[in-house]
Design an enzyme around this catalytic site. Structure first.
Site, mmCIF file in Angstrom:
data_model
loop_
_atom_site.group_PDB
_atom_site.id
_atom_site.type_symbol
_atom_site.label_atom_id
_atom_site.label_comp_id
_atom_site.label_asym_id
_atom_site.label_seq_id
_atom_site.Cartn_x
_atom_site.Cartn_y
_atom_site.Cartn_z
ATOM 1 N N LYS B 181 0.852 -1.380 -0.102
ATOM 2 C CA LYS B 181 -0.135 -0.167 0.090
ATOM 3 C C LYS B 181 1.034 1.077 0.281
ATOM 4 C CE LYS B 181 -1.094 2.205 2.451
ATOM 5 N NZ LYS B 181 -0.687 4.287 3.695
ATOM 6 N N THR B 192 5.566 6.367 3.647
ATOM 7 C CA THR B 192 4.278 6.128 4.379
ATOM 8 C C THR B 192 3.904 4.749 3.256
ATOM 9 O OG1 THR B 192 3.225 7.931 4.865
ATOM 10 C CG2 THR B 192 1.633 6.377 4.024
ATOM 11 N N GLU B 278 -1.594 10.268 -5.033
ATOM 12 C CA GLU B 278 -2.401 10.818 -4.785
ATOM 13 C C GLU B 278 -2.663 11.629 -5.098
ATOM 14 O OE1 GLU B 278 -1.758 12.496 -1.153
ATOM 15 O OE2 GLU B 278 -2.671 10.448 0.489
#
EC number: 2.3.1.35
Lengths: 405, 405
Positions: B181, B192, B278
């Site tokens: 992820k 992240t 994103e």
């Protein structure tokens, strides 16, 4: 009765010995695109350039000029609309042609003319258009002329950027004034930013160079808009000596006062540039304290103010300290991050590296303002530093997704 | 007649010895938020962690577990929704509580359970919610279970990311599979991002660690979404040995084949992560050749793919090579930039550091695709490298301006 004091705005033509001009010649569609600063008596000159390894032709030519003239410059010719970068031998020859034409028109030696360009990269300069404009540059010392110059150097900037400072050296009034442009691609180490300072102080070029370099490290190099650095950046200072003060010598009180004036002007311009970052709605100021050295504090401040996630959070008026602490921890220098305090606006949001309760309504209110201040203390030394930047917005994407075409 | 071969998708439960589970316990509002990988026989384990100096509690606990168990791990417990970062002593105790509860439920020692978290930073973990969920984790080895796990680790990701590879070691089939992820805050050096690989190869933990570290340097560390790095990143590999092959020894053909399989899986996952940055609409792949060393080539590739100006230009489908060459020149390592070629899609746009005519219509067409390839050659050595990233869009700003509130 009080006496009404009209404060004249300080511009690059305020220091004695300087004239300016700014006109439209056709490098841009409508707006002014060619500017000149002229110092008839000749000025001590110093400059700091982009650290990008790809450097535009005018950078090369100006470096040579300052070297060849031993730091004695009469004029600075600046065009916007075309950066004359990545234009190879042709670009270099265009740069020399501009310098020579300007020198001829002013009746000085070519190496006494510095040049600078800003705008689109990699397209041949419309040299005929530029050369045709040179005789139209009629420098004067009124403030409209300074304003014309300030407009002539802009690209995607939304407005001109000027600053000035005056102080007394004994009984002689010294003026230090500046003008700058810079919007996108603004980053530490001189990126797509042009800055020109004029002063009527008397100082040798080598001392001026030292003072300028030190000051820029603490001012212009502390701003960041998008982390990219450009091919054309330059900050130059010209000192005419026309105020008639004694020569400023390193290590004296006079030198300190002079450096403080330059720092004030550069800081002011740097903040104006950060505030006018492409698409920006807010100026973000990050101050850092409690580090081992000032340099580490500056590194942290720049990392935080340059973080895309922090920048978007501030745009969203979100007191997202998590992204701030993550940015702090991501610098390369080893840090003690066990006792970090973070303040956003007037409220502490993190203390001893742990979140503390704060008033979200107050935070939102403060983040809605045009100036956002973030303070970070690592409680691990006496180092301190700061950096300026702006938020990352829809308009940044809009402006930059459609710049070239 | 042809025989129809149904290709079963390779998942983390494909390698022999692994089971998985993924459920919703309430750390996120609706979606799955707790996952488990279970290796009953026990696996050799290796992991690489974020380089951020601010590290979340689960990073600390997992590092200790791998050390204490000498790299023998039975289970990995992962939650999304809360990163358990910047949560101080309380956060650390929550992390231990999760580890211990999971260990108890599986009847193994706590140090044989690794944990990972991803999500919001600085808010206390809803530990009761998490603990209540642990007994509901019923690992199985069917592919739905692997899919459940893949979903349970997501945050702002738009979809799951899985990859797999199989090869023969002698007459033993070895599987290497992975799940990952990572969306925002993706940057070189593990930001992240969570990645979990399973394999049924037989290998000692120390050899596995070496292979993993090398592979990650060439894969996950070559992606960048927004230049920020996180407090929680981790890539872990578990090797069950259940395929029954001989132990893989460094420096052998078997080790090479194993490393190639891992690299293929990691590369595949890394590209999926970059593509799912994103708000991203495009995957950008930058390859660099002709540098003094591979490391310099990678630095350049990362600088270009991480440049906000390049990213917005690609979003705008603009063949803006000026921003590419500016990014090349801004790396710290000294470069010879006198003979740089740049190709966007199928067309050269810069040769010998000078712009060349190219077909704008073809460029627009190619930039409108979901995959954009930029190739850069400095003709100054045999070094080469690559990096992956994505464009910078309105949606990136939208997502990140409103993540926390």
């Amino acid at each position: 009765m009080w006496q009404v004091q009209v404060k004249t705005p300080l511009t690059i033509t305020t220091p004695k010995g300087f004239q300016a001009s700014g006109i439209h010649v056709g490098l841009k569609r409508k707006r002014k695109d060619l500017g000149l600063i002229w110092c008839e008596v000749g000025a001590s000159a110093a400059a700091v350039y982009t650290t990008n390894q790809v450097q535009a032709a005018p950078i090369t030519v100006t470096k040579q000029a300052i070297q060849a003239s031993q730091g004695r410059i009469h004029a600075v010719l600046v065009n916007s609309g075309n950066a004359n970068a990545c234009t190879g031998e042709l670009g270099l020859s265009h740069a020399y042609m501009s310098q020579q034409a300007m020198a001829k028109s002013l009746n000085v030696a070519p190496e006494q003319v510095a040049i600078a360009s800003t705008g689109i990269i990699g397209q041949p300069l419309a040299i005929d258009t530029l050369l045709a404009g040179i005789p139209q540059l009629m420098p004067t010392n009124d403030k409209d002329a300074a304003d014309d110059f300030a407009h002539a150097i802009l690209t995607t900037d939304t407005g001109t950027k000027t600053a000035g400072q005056q102080y007394m050296q004994g009984d002689v009034q010294i003026s230090v004034c500046g003008v700058a442009k810079g919007s996108g691609m603004i980053h530490p180490n001189m990126a797509t930013m042009l800055g020109f300072l004029t002063t009527d102080a008397t100082i040798e070029p080598d001392v001026l160079q030292t003072v300028l370099r030190r000051t820029i490290h603490r001012t212009f190099n502390c701003i960041t808009v998008d982390g990219d650095s450009s091919t054309n950046d330059m900050v130059m200072i010209l000192a005419s000596g026309a105020a008639g003060g004694a020569t400023i010598v390193e290590g004296t009180d006079e030198a300190l006062a002079f450096e403080q004036a330059i720092e004030t002007v550069c800081q002011d311009l740097a903040k104006q540039i950060a505030r006018d970052g492409e698409g920006a709605t807010k100026l973000i100021e990050v101050t850092v304290a409690g580090t081992q050295t000032d340099e580490v504090a500056r590194m942290i401040a720049k990392q935080v103010v340059g973080s895309s996630l922090v920048k978007t959070a501030i745009f969203g008026e979100d007191a997202n300290w998590g992204r701030i602490i993550a940015a702090v921890g991501s610098i390369k220098e080893p840090l003690d991050v066990s006792n970090v305090d973070i303040k956003i606006g007037s409220q502490w949001v993190l203390q001893q590296s742990m979140p503390v309760l704060f008033d979200e309504a107050v935070a939102s209110q403060e983040l809605a303002k045009q100036d956002v201040h973030i303070h970070i203390d690592l409680h691990d030394g006496v180092g301190q530093g700061h950096a300026y930047g702006c938020d990352l917005t829809y308009d940044y994407v809009k402006i930059n997704a459609s710049y070239r075409t």
